[in-house]
Design a protein around this motif. Structure first.
Motif, mmCIF file in Angstrom:
data_model
loop_
_atom_site.group_PDB
_atom_site.id
_atom_site.type_symbol
_atom_site.label_atom_id
_atom_site.label_comp_id
_atom_site.label_asym_id
_atom_site.label_seq_id
_atom_site.Cartn_x
_atom_site.Cartn_y
_atom_site.Cartn_z
ATOM 1 N N VAL A 31 60.676 42.800 35.944
ATOM 2 C CA VAL A 31 59.462 42.120 36.420
ATOM 3 C C VAL A 31 58.942 41.232 35.285
ATOM 4 C CG1 VAL A 31 57.073 42.455 37.193
ATOM 5 C CG2 VAL A 31 58.864 44.032 37.953
ATOM 6 N N GLU A 32 58.601 39.984 35.616
ATOM 7 C CA GLU A 32 58.167 39.052 34.575
ATOM 8 C C GLU A 32 56.700 39.266 34.200
ATOM 9 O OE1 GLU A 32 59.325 36.586 32.344
ATOM 10 O OE2 GLU A 32 61.028 37.824 32.908
ATOM 11 N N PRO A 33 56.406 39.558 32.948
ATOM 12 C CA PRO A 33 55.012 39.628 32.520
ATOM 13 C C PRO A 33 54.556 38.285 31.925
ATOM 14 C CG PRO A 33 56.436 40.553 30.813
ATOM 15 C CD PRO A 33 57.338 40.018 31.907
ATOM 16 N N LEU A 34 53.281 38.020 31.998
ATOM 17 C CA LEU A 34 52.686 36.938 31.219
ATOM 18 C C LEU A 34 51.501 37.562 30.493
ATOM 19 C CD1 LEU A 34 52.305 34.005 30.320
ATOM 20 C CD2 LEU A 34 50.847 33.675 32.318
ATOM 21 N N VAL A 35 51.626 37.665 29.177
ATOM 22 C CA VAL A 35 50.566 38.300 28.381
ATOM 23 C C VAL A 35 49.633 37.205 27.869
ATOM 24 C CG1 VAL A 35 50.063 39.810 26.422
ATOM 25 C CG2 VAL A 35 52.254 40.049 27.634
ATOM 26 N N LEU A 36 48.364 37.314 28.185
ATOM 27 C CA LEU A 36 47.381 36.342 27.700
ATOM 28 C C LEU A 36 46.558 36.999 26.598
ATOM 29 C CD1 LEU A 36 46.208 34.912 31.150
ATOM 30 C CD2 LEU A 36 47.846 33.895 29.530
ATOM 31 N N GLU A 37 46.586 36.416 25.426
ATOM 32 C CA GLU A 37 45.925 37.001 24.260
ATOM 33 C C GLU A 37 44.875 36.033 23.727
ATOM 34 O OE1 GLU A 37 45.656 39.793 22.298
ATOM 35 O OE2 GLU A 37 44.338 38.523 21.089
ATOM 36 N N ALA A 38 43.646 36.541 23.579
ATOM 37 C CA ALA A 38 42.542 35.685 23.150
ATOM 38 C C ALA A 38 42.716 35.197 21.707
ATOM 39 C CB ALA A 38 41.220 36.445 23.282
ATOM 40 N N GLY A 39 43.216 36.058 20.851
ATOM 41 C CA GLY A 39 43.329 35.701 19.437
ATOM 42 C C GLY A 39 44.448 34.701 19.195
ATOM 43 N N GLN A 40 44.507 34.239 17.956
ATOM 44 C CA GLN A 40 45.529 33.239 17.607
ATOM 45 C C GLN A 40 46.882 33.872 17.309
ATOM 46 O OE1 GLN A 40 45.114 30.053 18.136
ATOM 47 N NE2 GLN A 40 43.044 30.592 18.826
ATOM 48 N N ALA A 41 46.947 35.188 17.331
ATOM 49 C CA ALA A 41 48.215 35.899 17.112
ATOM 50 C C ALA A 41 48.170 37.179 17.926
ATOM 51 C CB ALA A 41 48.389 36.231 15.636
ATOM 52 N N ALA A 42 49.370 37.747 18.161
ATOM 53 C CA ALA A 42 49.406 39.056 18.821
ATOM 54 C C ALA A 42 48.657 40.063 17.947
ATOM 55 C CB ALA A 42 50.857 39.492 19.002
ATOM 56 N N ALA A 43 48.180 41.119 18.586
ATOM 57 C CA ALA A 43 47.505 42.211 17.869
ATOM 58 C C ALA A 43 46.285 41.736 17.082
ATOM 59 C CB ALA A 43 48.489 42.927 16.938
ATOM 60 N N SER A 44 45.561 40.790 17.643
ATOM 61 C CA SER A 44 44.402 40.237 16.919
ATOM 62 C C SER A 44 43.364 41.296 16.591
ATOM 63 C CB SER A 44 43.729 39.151 17.752
ATOM 64 O OG SER A 44 44.504 38.006 17.724
#
Ligand SMILES: Cc1cc2nc3c(=O)[nH]c(=O)nc-3n(C[C@H](O)[C@H](O)[C@H](O)COP(=O)(O)OP(=O)(O)OC[C@H]3O[C@@H](n4cnc5c(N)ncnc54)[C@H](O)[C@@H]3O)c2cc1C
Length: 465
Positions: A31-44
């Protein structure tokens, strides 16, 4: 679900440990995920507390599906017996995981709204056949994306609880913001250290973060005369005030409480008990005076560190039909399993997609956010949650229904995790098992759990999960 809807991605909100693990599990199911992250990098969010050492070992901080995705990249798991800092967790595991997920993770994308396409929350007609629509903002403006399901793994880091005992900001709290912090300060950073060195600081709160702040302020006080902490507690001091000590099945978590106890016993911090902050007033010299609901006014302090927990930001979910517990703001089925009024042991029954579902099918709150206002969330819990939720979204209910989780107990089982009657501290008991007796003491190195020395800390019994 129409064929078209089934082809849409699953939007995952937040690229923290839970969101990235959710994406890994979805990929495993095709299943295709699309992760939307508020910060400028993962794990902000984790990066913002990069200076804090975790009380869990590496062995408890990586997700099995994520490890499988990482393996072909040559990634090697750090020594499972060692304790990473938040910075290590982000750099050595979460960022490589985001890298392998590639374009499926979009950083700089802040989700601002989730709804059913063309259906606000009051419309019933055809509701469940409509795809979700997710609005988000980027540096370039507003965008939207359609989704077959939404997994909200946005954590609670951005919404700390206030100092006010009523749950509202204390009177004057907002205008005193220049002298208030809501995070554990990085006292190894010279600029931050200068803010607290030689100063009097009030620390409000009674969890692991407050313990860490007290212990690190005590470290500063050893070198910098005049540094002193005033520890503000709503409850009295009891055997469970400092956590489970040696009875904690996570030794480094138990050690944090013992370090806080050492700070008090060694005179680096004074405890003020039974104090419910009502107002924060400014003294003539700019220092802050905490006023309690009972009329007490404390001696002025230079700084205040508020560590009273976090709460979920539900604002962008207002068009979705959520089923949340009225106390904890956690999913209704999960709430009784984690209610700190009943359980302080840190254990939680295995739970998955069923307990995490809502009246609106296809929406799940997972990770730290799933606990609402309840404390003691562990990454391991989040990994099992997302394994089950991803399987359910993929239609693999055999796997989704088979939830397994054994968590380390805190060693504090007074059954009154949040109950803050000042007398409650003395009257531990009841709840899920016997309280841990007061630990006798200690010499602690916060940030170096392996070197922790705990003397005579008595092992309290604790309930099973
Ligand atoms: C100081 C500290 C120490 C901890 N130590 C431990 C420990 O030792 N062991 C343990 O098991 N657990 C520990 N925890 C608890 C927990 O495991 C961590 O908080 C963990 O980071 C939670 O993961 P999460 O993915 O649910 O949320 P987060 O890590 O908070 O990630 C959420 C992500 O969502 C993003 N986001 C937020 N809002 C939006 C939005 N509107 N749109 C898009 N993105 C958004 C954030 O930027 C963030 O990157 C600790 C927590 C803290 C705060």
């Amino acid at each position: 679900m129409t064929t078209t809807t089934a082809d849409l991605p699953v939007v995952v909100i937040g690229a923290g440990p839970a969101g990235l693990a959710a994406a890994a599990h979805l990929v495993e199911h095709g299943v295709e995920p699309l992760v939307l992250e508020a910060g400028q990098a993962a794990a902000s969010a984790v990066r913002e507390w990069s200076h804090v050492r975790l009380f869990s070992t590496w062995g408890e901080l990586t997700d099995p599906a994520a490890e499988k995705l990482l393996a072909p990249t040559g990634w090697t798991k750090p020594d499972p017996a060692t304790y990473p800092s938040g910075g290590d967790w982000a750099e050595l595991y979460l960022q490589p995981l985001a890298d392998v997920l590639g374009d499926r993770v979009r950083v700089g994308a802040t989700v601002t709204g989730v709804s059913r396409t063309g259906r606000d929350r009051i419309v019933d007609a055809d509701r469940e056949t409509q795809p979700f629509v997710v609005h988000f903002t980027t540096a370039d403006g507003e965008e939207r994306v359609f989704a077959r399901a939404v997994i909200d793994a946005s954590g609670t880091w951005t919404t700390p609880s206030p100092a006010g005992a009523s749950g509202l900001a204390a009177l004057g709290e907002k205008t005193a913001a220049d002298r208030i912090s809501y995070r554990v300060p990085d006292l190894k950073d010279p600029a931050v250290r200068a803010r607290y060195a030689g100063k009097r600081t009030a620390v409000i709160g009674s969890g692991a973060s407050a313990f860490t702040a007290l212990a690190t302020l005590a470290d500063v006080a050893r070198d910098e005369p005049g540094t002193h902490a005033v520890w503000i507690l709503r409850r009295g001091i009891s055997g469970s005030t400092f956590g489970g000590g040696e009875a904690d099945q996570l030794p480094a978590r138990g050690a944090l409480g013992l370090a806080a106890k050492a700070a008090v016993d060694n005179g680096y911090a004074d405890a003020v008990t039974g104090f419910r902050t009502e107002a924060i007033e400014r003294d003539t010299d700019g220092r802050l005076v905490l006023a309690g609901e009972d009329g007490r006014r404390l001696d002025p302090v230079d700084e205040v560190i508020v560590l009273t927990g976090f709460r979920p930001d539900l604002s962008f979910l207002s068009e979705i039909r959520l089923g949340l517990d009225e106390r904890l703001q956690a999913p209704v089925e999960l709430a009784p399993l984690i209610d700190p009024n009943q359980h302080s042991c840190g254990t939680v029954y295995p739970h998955g997609h069923k307990e995490l579902s809502h009246p609106e099918p296809g929406v799940y709150l997972v990770g730290m956010k799933s606990y609402g206002r309840a404390p003691t969330f562990l990454a391991m819990t989040g990994y099992e949650q997302v394994r089950s939720v991803a399987a359910a979204i993929a239609g693999d209910f055999e796997s989704a229904d088979r939830v397994e989780l054994t968590l380390p107990e805190t060693g504090v089982c007074g059954g009154a995790g949040l109950f803050d009657d000042p007398a409650a501290g003395q009257a531990d008991g009841g709840g899920c098992c016997a309280p841990a007796p007061a630990p006798a003491l200690v010499q602690i190195g916060v940030g170096a759990p392996a070197a922790t020395v705990i003397e005579e800390a008595s092992a309290g019994g604790c309930c099973g999960s």
